[in-house]
Design a protein around this motif. Structure first.
Motif, PDB file in Angstrom:
ATOM      1  N   VAL A 144       0.854  -1.184   0.000  1.00  0.00           N
ATOM      2  CA  VAL A 144       0.000   0.000   0.000  1.00  0.00           C
ATOM      3  C   VAL A 144       0.891   1.235   0.000  1.00  0.00           C
ATOM      4  O   VAL A 144       1.900   1.280   0.694  1.00  0.00           O
ATOM      5  N   ASP A 145       0.503   2.230  -0.790  1.00  0.00           N
ATOM      6  CA  ASP A 145       1.279   3.460  -0.912  1.00  0.00           C
ATOM      7  C   ASP A 145       0.356   4.645  -0.640  1.00  0.00           C
ATOM      8  O   ASP A 145      -0.479   4.994  -1.471  1.00  0.00           O
ATOM      9  N   PRO A 146       0.476   5.273   0.529  1.00  0.00           N
ATOM     10  CA  PRO A 146      -0.421   6.382   0.880  1.00  0.00           C
ATOM     11  C   PRO A 146      -0.204   7.637   0.053  1.00  0.00           C
ATOM     12  O   PRO A 146      -1.054   8.525   0.038  1.00  0.00           O
ATOM     13  N   ALA A 147       0.924   7.738  -0.640  1.00  0.00           N
ATOM     14  CA  ALA A 147       1.161   8.911  -1.482  1.00  0.00           C
ATOM     15  C   ALA A 147       0.327   8.862  -2.748  1.00  0.00           C
ATOM     16  O   ALA A 147      -0.105   9.896  -3.264  1.00  0.00           O
ATOM     17  N   THR A 148       0.093   7.659  -3.263  1.00  0.00           N
ATOM     18  CA  THR A 148      -0.646   7.509  -4.517  1.00  0.00           C
ATOM     19  C   THR A 148      -1.963   6.772  -4.338  1.00  0.00           C
ATOM     20  O   THR A 148      -2.743   6.654  -5.281  1.00  0.00           O
ATOM     21  N   PHE A 149      -2.216   6.254  -3.128  1.00  0.00           N
ATOM     22  CA  PHE A 149      -3.407   5.460  -2.821  1.00  0.00           C
ATOM     23  C   PHE A 149      -3.476   4.198  -3.688  1.00  0.00           C
ATOM     24  O   PHE A 149      -4.553   3.704  -4.003  1.00  0.00           O
ATOM     25  N   GLU A 150      -2.319   3.677  -4.053  1.00  0.00           N
ATOM     26  CA  GLU A 150      -2.254   2.453  -4.847  1.00  0.00           C
ATOM     27  C   GLU A 150      -2.073   1.241  -3.951  1.00  0.00           C
ATOM     28  O   GLU A 150      -1.323   1.282  -2.975  1.00  0.00           O
ATOM     29  N   VAL A 151      -2.772   0.172  -4.293  1.00  0.00           N
ATOM     30  CA  VAL A 151      -2.670  -1.091  -3.566  1.00  0.00           C
ATOM     31  C   VAL A 151      -2.409  -2.193  -4.580  1.00  0.00           C
ATOM     32  O   VAL A 151      -3.048  -2.252  -5.629  1.00  0.00           O
ATOM     33  N   SER A 152      -1.464  -3.068  -4.276  1.00  0.00           N
ATOM     34  CA  SER A 152      -1.221  -4.219  -5.139  1.00  0.00           C
ATOM     35  C   SER A 152      -1.047  -5.459  -4.280  1.00  0.00           C
ATOM     36  O   SER A 152      -0.501  -5.393  -3.180  1.00  0.00           O
ATOM     37  N   LEU A 153      -1.528  -6.581  -4.790  1.00  0.00           N
ATOM     38  CA  LEU A 153      -1.436  -7.852  -4.081  1.00  0.00           C
ATOM     39  C   LEU A 153      -0.852  -8.874  -5.032  1.00  0.00           C
ATOM     40  O   LEU A 153      -1.442  -9.191  -6.067  1.00  0.00           O
ATOM     41  N   ASP A 154       0.349  -9.355  -4.693  1.00  0.00           N
ATOM     42  CA  ASP A 154       1.061 -10.304  -5.550  1.00  0.00           C
ATOM     43  C   ASP A 154       1.143  -9.801  -6.987  1.00  0.00           C
ATOM     44  O   ASP A 154       0.960 -10.544  -7.954  1.00  0.00           O
ATOM     45  N   GLY A 155       1.372  -8.487  -7.116  1.00  0.00           N
ATOM     46  CA  GLY A 155       1.566  -7.905  -8.427  1.00  0.00           C
ATOM     47  C   GLY A 155       0.321  -7.410  -9.126  1.00  0.00           C
ATOM     48  O   GLY A 155       0.413  -6.695 -10.131  1.00  0.00           O
ATOM     49  N   ARG A 156      -0.843  -7.767  -8.639  1.00  0.00           N
ATOM     50  CA  ARG A 156      -2.069  -7.292  -9.283  1.00  0.00           C
ATOM     51  C   ARG A 156      -2.620  -6.091  -8.523  1.00  0.00           C
ATOM     52  O   ARG A 156      -2.551  -6.018  -7.294  1.00  0.00           O
ATOM     53  N   THR A 157      -3.170  -5.140  -9.263  1.00  0.00           N
ATOM     54  CA  THR A 157      -3.717  -3.926  -8.665  1.00  0.00           C
ATOM     55  C   THR A 157      -5.050  -4.216  -7.991  1.00  0.00           C
ATOM     56  O   THR A 157      -5.886  -4.945  -8.529  1.00  0.00           O
ATOM     57  N   VAL A 158      -5.206  -3.663  -6.807  1.00  0.00           N
ATOM     58  CA  VAL A 158      -6.462  -3.784  -6.062  1.00  0.00           C
ATOM     59  C   VAL A 158      -7.030  -2.380  -5.877  1.00  0.00           C
ATOM     60  O   VAL A 158      -6.403  -1.529  -5.252  1.00  0.00           O
ATOM     61  N   ALA A 159      -8.194  -2.130  -6.437  1.00  0.00           N
ATOM     62  CA  ALA A 159      -8.829  -0.813  -6.309  1.00  0.00           C
ATOM     63  C   ALA A 159      -9.632  -0.766  -5.013  1.00  0.00           C
ATOM     64  O   ALA A 159     -10.499  -1.610  -4.782  1.00  0.00           O
TER      65      ALA A 159
END
Length: 243
Positions: A144-159
């Motif tokens: 999880v990256d709070p600067a970009t609000f991006e989440v990824s799990l085992d390489g796949r993006t989670v919205a």
């Protein structure tokens, strides 16, 4: 002016980082604060001379500045005035601190500076970017990256919606520790009210569903009955109930 040249070269806002000037005669003290804050996505620039800091202000467009009391190159209160209230002042002398606050300082911190004391002030100065001051977290294939609000799990993006993102970040910041419902409600919703009585349960169920890769995968958010919840990284085995 070498410090000024190095500081202004290629410094842009494209990465969303908080930009901070640190004006302190002591190279070791100023550099130490810059290094501490780098882990929190703060792009710090240390200047030993007030004139360099003032010249850099136009190029860097800083969000804030930390100005040491007792500067040899300029009165700290005069520098605070020129920086138009964008500063916190490092000082142990109550008289100097009072004068700096009167000149427009936002807050006062002590030297040597500590990131945990400076960060809350920076968050208050730019609340809309406070999340960007927190570092990314990666555990068990989940990032999880709070600067970009991006989440990824085992390489796949989670919205994730904003509330679920903040909930997940809090869980991961307290991995393997039991957190209470009250702690979660305070961190994500600002406290407990009638409107949030069932909200937390609903959001956790949704979050679990979004993070599940398959039916055999152990849940990452487990229920600790009578207490709250615990985040367990994927490589660990979770045995408590997930209801």
């Amino acid at each position: 002016m070498n410090n000024l040249v190095e500081a202004t070269r290629g410094d842009h806002r494209s990465d969303g980082r908080f930009v901070l000037l640190v004006v302190d005669d002591d190279e070791s003290v100023g550099a130490a604060l810059v290094a501490q804050l780098a882990d929190h996505r703060v792009r710090g620039h240390h200047f030993a001379h007030a004139a360099e800091a003032l010249l850099a202000t136009g190029a860097l467009q800083p969000d804030a500045a930390v100005v040491a009391a007792g500067l040899s190159t300029m009165s700290c209160t005069e520098l605070v005035r020129l920086l138009a209230g964008r500063v916190g002042v490092g000082d142990e002398d109550g008289g100097v601190a009072a004068a700096a606050l009167k000149a427009g300082a936002t807050a006062c911190v002590r030297r040597p500076y500590r990131a945990e004391e400076v960060l809350p002030i920076l968050r208050a100065i730019r609340p809309e970017t406070s999340g960007a001051l927190d570092p990314p977290i990666e555990l068990g294939g989940l990032r999880v990256d709070p600067a970009t609000f991006e989440v990824s799990l085992d390489g796949r993006t989670v919205a994730l919606p904003l509330k679920e993102f903040r909930l997940l970040y809090f869980f991961m910041s307290h991995a393997e520790r039991t957190v209470t419902r009250e702690q979660l409600l305070a961190a994500v919703w600002g406290g407990i009210s009638d409107d949030t009585s069932n909200t937390l349960t609903v959001h956790i169920k949704r979050l679990r569903r979004r993070l599940a890769l398959d039916g055999d995968r152990a849940p990452m958010i487990v229920t600790v009955r009578g207490l709250g919840y615990r985040f367990v990284p994927a490589q660990a085995t979770a045995t408590p109930s997930t209801s």
